[in-house]
Design a protein around this motif. Structure first.
Motif, mmCIF file in Angstrom:
data_model
loop_
_atom_site.group_PDB
_atom_site.id
_atom_site.type_symbol
_atom_site.label_atom_id
_atom_site.label_comp_id
_atom_site.label_asym_id
_atom_site.label_seq_id
_atom_site.Cartn_x
_atom_site.Cartn_y
_atom_site.Cartn_z
ATOM 1 N N ALA A 19 55.673 -10.399 35.237
ATOM 2 C CA ALA A 19 55.820 -9.627 33.850
ATOM 3 C C ALA A 19 57.075 -9.800 32.910
ATOM 4 C CB ALA A 19 55.214 -8.620 34.465
ATOM 5 N N GLY A 20 58.425 -9.450 33.353
ATOM 6 C CA GLY A 20 59.302 -8.528 32.905
ATOM 7 C C GLY A 20 59.701 -10.480 32.706
ATOM 8 N N ALA A 21 59.866 -11.566 33.020
ATOM 9 C CA ALA A 21 60.451 -12.800 32.573
ATOM 10 C C ALA A 21 59.700 -12.743 31.591
ATOM 11 C CB ALA A 21 59.933 -13.632 33.251
ATOM 12 N N VAL A 22 58.050 -12.499 31.076
ATOM 13 C CA VAL A 22 57.709 -12.675 29.943
ATOM 14 C C VAL A 22 58.268 -10.874 28.747
ATOM 15 C CG1 VAL A 22 55.349 -11.924 28.491
ATOM 16 C CG2 VAL A 22 55.555 -13.826 30.318
ATOM 17 N N LEU A 23 58.185 -10.559 29.234
ATOM 18 C CA LEU A 23 58.578 -9.042 28.044
ATOM 19 C C LEU A 23 59.964 -9.630 27.571
ATOM 20 C CD1 LEU A 23 56.730 -6.237 30.276
ATOM 21 C CD2 LEU A 23 56.047 -7.578 28.235
ATOM 22 N N THR A 24 60.919 -9.828 28.392
ATOM 23 C CA THR A 24 62.126 -10.104 27.942
ATOM 24 C C THR A 24 62.586 -11.243 26.974
ATOM 25 O OG1 THR A 24 64.471 -9.619 28.895
ATOM 26 C CG2 THR A 24 63.034 -11.573 30.169
ATOM 27 N N GLN A 25 61.216 -12.169 26.485
ATOM 28 C CA GLN A 25 61.922 -13.314 25.979
ATOM 29 C C GLN A 25 62.316 -13.282 24.141
ATOM 30 O OE1 GLN A 25 57.458 -15.081 25.446
ATOM 31 N NE2 GLN A 25 57.723 -15.860 27.722
ATOM 32 N N ASN A 26 63.041 -13.253 24.223
ATOM 33 C CA ASN A 26 63.743 -13.090 22.420
ATOM 34 C C ASN A 26 64.137 -11.521 22.646
ATOM 35 O OD1 ASN A 26 64.920 -13.651 20.596
ATOM 36 N ND2 ASN A 26 63.497 -13.484 19.149
ATOM 37 N N THR A 27 64.398 -10.802 24.181
ATOM 38 C CA THR A 27 64.156 -9.077 23.675
ATOM 39 C C THR A 27 65.651 -7.985 24.290
ATOM 40 O OG1 THR A 27 62.419 -9.124 23.446
ATOM 41 C CG2 THR A 27 62.022 -7.125 24.365
ATOM 42 N N ALA A 28 65.973 -7.469 24.420
ATOM 43 C CA ALA A 28 66.690 -6.725 25.125
ATOM 44 C C ALA A 28 66.562 -6.279 26.283
ATOM 45 C CB ALA A 28 67.367 -5.824 24.463
ATOM 46 N N TRP A 29 67.364 -6.619 27.286
ATOM 47 C CA TRP A 29 66.543 -6.388 28.365
ATOM 48 C C TRP A 29 66.091 -4.598 29.233
ATOM 49 C CZ3 TRP A 29 63.561 -7.903 32.408
ATOM 50 C CH2 TRP A 29 63.907 -7.313 33.775
ATOM 51 N N LYS A 30 66.914 -3.221 27.763
ATOM 52 C CA LYS A 30 66.569 -2.619 27.973
ATOM 53 C C LYS A 30 65.318 -2.233 27.370
ATOM 54 C CE LYS A 30 68.003 1.136 29.718
ATOM 55 N NZ LYS A 30 68.531 1.346 30.625
ATOM 56 N N ASN A 31 64.815 -2.656 26.697
ATOM 57 C CA ASN A 31 63.135 -2.691 25.840
ATOM 58 C C ASN A 31 61.954 -3.461 26.891
ATOM 59 O OD1 ASN A 31 64.199 -1.364 24.128
ATOM 60 N ND2 ASN A 31 64.339 -3.039 22.260
ATOM 61 N N ALA A 32 62.630 -4.119 27.582
ATOM 62 C CA ALA A 32 61.432 -5.619 28.533
ATOM 63 C C ALA A 32 61.526 -4.017 29.603
ATOM 64 C CB ALA A 32 61.946 -5.898 28.704
ATOM 65 N N GLU A 33 62.555 -3.521 30.160
ATOM 66 C CA GLU A 33 61.679 -2.404 31.260
ATOM 67 C C GLU A 33 61.406 -1.314 30.420
ATOM 68 O OE1 GLU A 33 66.334 -0.596 32.113
ATOM 69 O OE2 GLU A 33 65.857 -1.338 34.263
ATOM 70 N N LYS A 34 61.440 -0.757 29.364
ATOM 71 C CA LYS A 34 60.928 0.145 29.389
ATOM 72 C C LYS A 34 59.565 -0.167 29.687
ATOM 73 C CE LYS A 34 64.587 2.642 26.423
ATOM 74 N NZ LYS A 34 64.162 3.187 24.660
ATOM 75 N N ALA A 35 59.050 -1.020 29.487
ATOM 76 C CA ALA A 35 57.873 -1.707 29.476
ATOM 77 C C ALA A 35 57.166 -1.869 30.512
ATOM 78 C CB ALA A 35 57.587 -2.947 28.415
ATOM 79 N N ILE A 36 58.092 -2.070 31.314
ATOM 80 C CA ILE A 36 57.880 -2.819 32.858
ATOM 81 C C ILE A 36 57.480 -1.323 33.003
ATOM 82 C CG2 ILE A 36 58.517 -3.774 35.218
ATOM 83 C CD1 ILE A 36 60.241 -5.318 33.408
ATOM 84 N N ILE A 37 58.185 -0.656 33.357
ATOM 85 C CA ILE A 37 58.131 1.545 34.205
ATOM 86 C C ILE A 37 57.144 1.406 33.564
ATOM 87 C CG2 ILE A 37 58.995 3.319 34.050
ATOM 88 C CD1 ILE A 37 62.548 2.195 33.933
ATOM 89 N N GLU A 38 56.627 1.457 32.385
ATOM 90 C CA GLU A 38 55.590 1.739 31.437
ATOM 91 C C GLU A 38 54.468 1.239 32.353
ATOM 92 O OE1 GLU A 38 55.071 4.311 30.237
ATOM 93 O OE2 GLU A 38 52.510 4.105 29.676
#
Length: 233
Positions: A54-73
């Motif tokens: 999931a993280g691999a998709v969520l971090t596409q062209n996106t700062a990891w910090k923003n992707a991480e928030k989504a993963i935590i949610e």
DNA sequence: AACCAGGACGTGA
DNA sequence: TCACGTCATGGT
């Protein structure tokens, strides 16, 4: 061509092991929730593998910090789960991952992957030959080469080298690759000149990201990069 | 206040 | 094949 190995050792000495992929503490699954990302991950859980995917998709062209928030949610909602990802309404899924940006597209992508994992389980994919798993992943809408390779390497422990924008910046600056070389050509260059070791591949890519964040952003990329004077052709 | 972040995909030339 | 537009939030 020993340069690639030498550069790895240089970066490793400089930054130490990175322990990628950074699994979130909330997805710990080791009884206690660790305060920091888990290093090594020799015995990673199935759920953590899904979180990495999931993280691999969520971090596409996106700062990891923003992707991480989504993963935590997603973890908070108990949605790091193939069945949940399939059953939850796409619109709600989008809201959950709002912070990662492109949330409508990424909601679709997560669902496409969840559907895919229903046909081909993580366990099966792990047993599968590398190229077979790779072409299956590339058949999923929203999974391109970098995302597929990130999943193969970090979630499935397959020995494949991940190429990203940072890799191109650093190694074209060093004159080791052509800036306009396509993904496959750059990947072949790395894999032809490095031992196919999963742990090394994981840390190498992580180190590239770490190094690029330090020396290759802003105007004048590579300005103070210590690799340039030692390894530039 | 622009600019960019650990890309992928659809389109037209 | 290749260049370009689109998707979108959050930090600097």
């Amino acid at each position: 061509m020993r340069a690639l190995e030498q550069i790895f050792h240089f970066l490793f000495d400089m930054y130490g092991g990175q322990g990628w992929w950074p699994v979130t503490p909330v997805c710990g699954c080791r009884g206690e929730t660790p305060a920091e990302p888990i290093y090594g991950m020799a015995n990673i859980t199935e759920k953590q593998r899904l979180e990495i995917i999931a993280g691999a998709v969520l971090t596409q062209n996106t700062a990891w910090k923003n992707a991480e928030k989504a993963i935590i949610e997603l973890n908070r909602r108990g949605w790091i789960d193939v069945k949940k990802l399939r059953s939850v309404p796409e619109k709600e899924l989008g809201q959950a991952i709002l912070s990662s940006g492109y949330y409508n597209q990424k909601a679709k992508k997560l669902k496409a992957i969840a559907d895919f994992l229903t046909q081909h389980s993580i366990q099966n994919l792990r047993k599968m030959p590398l190229q077979e798993a790779r072409s299956l992943l590339l058949g999923v809408k929203g999974v391109g080469k970098e995302t597929a390779d990130s999943i193969l390497l970090y979630a499935l422990d397959k020995p494949i080298f991940v190429i990203d924008a940072y890799t191109r910046r650093i190694f074209s600056r060093l004159g080791l690759i052509n800036a306009k070389a396509d993904y496959d050509a750059v990947q072949k260059f790395f894999m032809d000149n490095l031992p196919h070791d999963v742990f090394m591949f994981k840390d190498y890519h992580a180190l590239i990201v770490q190094h690029a964040k330090k020396y290759y952003q802003g105007k004048s990329p590579g300005k103070e990069c210590p690799l340039v004077k030692k390894f530039a052709a």
